[in-house]
Scaffold this active site. Sequence first.
Site, PDB file in Angstrom:
ATOM      1  N   TYR A   1     -60.867 -24.669  48.162  1.00 64.43           N
ATOM      2  CA  TYR A   1     -61.691 -25.818  47.634  1.00 64.43           C
ATOM      3  C   TYR A   1     -62.645 -25.060  46.862  1.00 64.43           C
ATOM      4  O   TYR A   1     -62.989 -25.503  45.673  1.00 64.43           O
ATOM      5  CB  TYR A   1     -62.023 -26.787  48.716  1.00 64.43           C
ATOM      6  CG  TYR A   1     -62.746 -27.935  48.047  1.00 64.43           C
ATOM      7  CD1 TYR A   1     -62.142 -28.802  47.412  1.00 64.43           C
ATOM      8  CD2 TYR A   1     -64.182 -27.798  48.388  1.00 64.43           C
ATOM      9  CE1 TYR A   1     -62.760 -30.096  46.969  1.00 64.43           C
ATOM     10  CE2 TYR A   1     -64.878 -28.972  47.852  1.00 64.43           C
ATOM     11  CZ  TYR A   1     -64.304 -30.020  47.049  1.00 64.43           C
ATOM     12  OH  TYR A   1     -65.142 -30.970  46.436  1.00 64.43           O
TER      13      TYR A   1
ATOM     14  N   LYS B   1     -64.011 -25.522  42.748  1.00 63.29           N
ATOM     15  CA  LYS B   1     -65.292 -26.301  42.338  1.00 63.29           C
ATOM     16  C   LYS B   1     -65.896 -24.906  41.417  1.00 63.29           C
ATOM     17  O   LYS B   1     -66.813 -25.542  40.735  1.00 63.29           O
ATOM     18  CB  LYS B   1     -66.049 -26.633  43.375  1.00 63.29           C
ATOM     19  CG  LYS B   1     -65.290 -27.608  44.330  1.00 63.29           C
ATOM     20  CD  LYS B   1     -65.219 -29.038  43.345  1.00 63.29           C
ATOM     21  CE  LYS B   1     -64.055 -29.241  42.813  1.00 63.29           C
ATOM     22  NZ  LYS B   1     -64.056 -30.592  42.093  1.00 63.29           N
TER      23      LYS B   1
ATOM     24  N   ASN C   1     -63.965 -36.872  37.636  1.00 63.36           N
ATOM     25  CA  ASN C   1     -64.328 -37.042  39.193  1.00 63.36           C
ATOM     26  C   ASN C   1     -63.006 -36.874  40.037  1.00 63.36           C
ATOM     27  O   ASN C   1     -63.192 -36.500  41.090  1.00 63.36           O
ATOM     28  CB  ASN C   1     -64.780 -38.452  39.266  1.00 63.36           C
ATOM     29  CG  ASN C   1     -64.636 -38.953  40.659  1.00 63.36           C
ATOM     30  OD1 ASN C   1     -65.741 -38.907  41.142  1.00 63.36           O
ATOM     31  ND2 ASN C   1     -63.616 -39.315  41.250  1.00 63.36           N
TER      32      ASN C   1
ATOM     33  N   ASP D   1     -50.696 -39.551  37.688  1.00 63.52           N
ATOM     34  CA  ASP D   1     -50.849 -38.657  39.029  1.00 63.52           C
ATOM     35  C   ASP D   1     -51.013 -37.219  38.586  1.00 63.52           C
ATOM     36  O   ASP D   1     -50.339 -36.504  37.955  1.00 63.52           O
ATOM     37  CB  ASP D   1     -49.169 -38.488  39.810  1.00 63.52           C
ATOM     38  CG  ASP D   1     -49.566 -37.529  41.163  1.00 63.52           C
ATOM     39  OD1 ASP D   1     -50.500 -36.997  41.373  1.00 63.52           O
ATOM     40  OD2 ASP D   1     -48.716 -37.650  41.701  1.00 63.52           O
TER      41      ASP D   1
ATOM     42  N   THR E   1     -67.372 -40.198  52.109  1.00 65.23           N
ATOM     43  CA  THR E   1     -66.182 -40.730  51.266  1.00 65.23           C
ATOM     44  C   THR E   1     -64.991 -40.073  52.237  1.00 65.23           C
ATOM     45  O   THR E   1     -65.226 -39.710  53.309  1.00 65.23           O
ATOM     46  CB  THR E   1     -66.160 -40.058  50.017  1.00 65.23           C
ATOM     47  OG1 THR E   1     -65.847 -38.590  49.949  1.00 65.23           O
ATOM     48  CG2 THR E   1     -67.220 -40.395  49.129  1.00 65.23           C
TER      49      THR E   1
ATOM     50  N   ARG F   1     -51.758 -48.260  43.199  1.00 66.99           N
ATOM     51  CA  ARG F   1     -53.407 -47.925  43.421  1.00 66.99           C
ATOM     52  C   ARG F   1     -53.923 -48.715  42.322  1.00 66.99           C
ATOM     53  O   ARG F   1     -55.362 -49.117  42.384  1.00 66.99           O
ATOM     54  CB  ARG F   1     -53.728 -46.438  43.379  1.00 66.99           C
ATOM     55  CG  ARG F   1     -52.859 -45.913  44.575  1.00 66.99           C
ATOM     56  CD  ARG F   1     -53.795 -45.972  45.779  1.00 66.99           C
ATOM     57  NE  ARG F   1     -54.926 -45.140  45.783  1.00 66.99           N
ATOM     58  CZ  ARG F   1     -56.206 -45.009  46.371  1.00 66.99           C
ATOM     59  NH1 ARG F   1     -56.112 -46.024  47.450  1.00 66.99           N
ATOM     60  NH2 ARG F   1     -57.147 -44.210  46.379  1.00 66.99           N
TER      61      ARG F   1
END
Length: 246
Positions: free
Chosen positions: A142, A146, A81, A55, A175, A37
């Site tokens: 999730y 956050k 990010n 990772d 995205t 990557r």
Amino acid sequence: MARVLVTGSADGLGLAVGQRLIDQGHDVVLHARSDARAAETGGAAPGAADVLVGDLSSDAQTRALADAANASGRFDVVIHNAGVGSGAGRTEDGRSTLLAVNVLAPYLLTAQMTRPDRLIYLSSGMHRSGSADLAALDTPSYGDTKLLDAALAAAVARRWPDVLSNAVDPGWIKTRMGGSGAPGTLDQGAATQVWLATSDDPAATVSGRYFKDSAEERPAAAVQDEAFQDALLAVLARATGVDLPA
């Protein structure tokens, strides 16, 4: 010119943020989870100073990433990010991948990297549906992660008054995670992080705040609860074996 590290910047929002900072003339180091990557990332952003590899679902690789970042020199800005969405499963050591990547990794990097001038943590409007139950971290949603990211930004702001530490909701943007049906563009999603990372605008040189579209918003009540912030730092220190320096 600022020296900036953007985690999770192999593609999508992180790469967009990094490229915009490169275009402004900043010294930008990107991050990818693997060597393969990283090679792709370097090709997509040839102006980047470097691409670090690690990772973030792996505790050992996250610590190694912190070491590599420190060895490369002090950063003025770190933008946390990197993130994964629901359904990410479990890590090799049995932890929730959501928790490992979205919360434990930014905490570990914050605690172990040389302290920058500015820290930016990616949250989400979904944090408002997150639970503040720290006893349920083994199976977070999730939105839970956050919420914890926004609270972590506020906790770091209190712990380190010499650092500008803020959380950002980039909005629902196109995205891989957001999907093709999202109404927002990458430019819209990247704008607030770039502004907070570089601007001397008094509105951007604050700390412990929550932003969307380059404007301050009031987050969920738990984010600004100092007792919750302290409890979160204690839980993360136990989970990682690393205390956030005073």
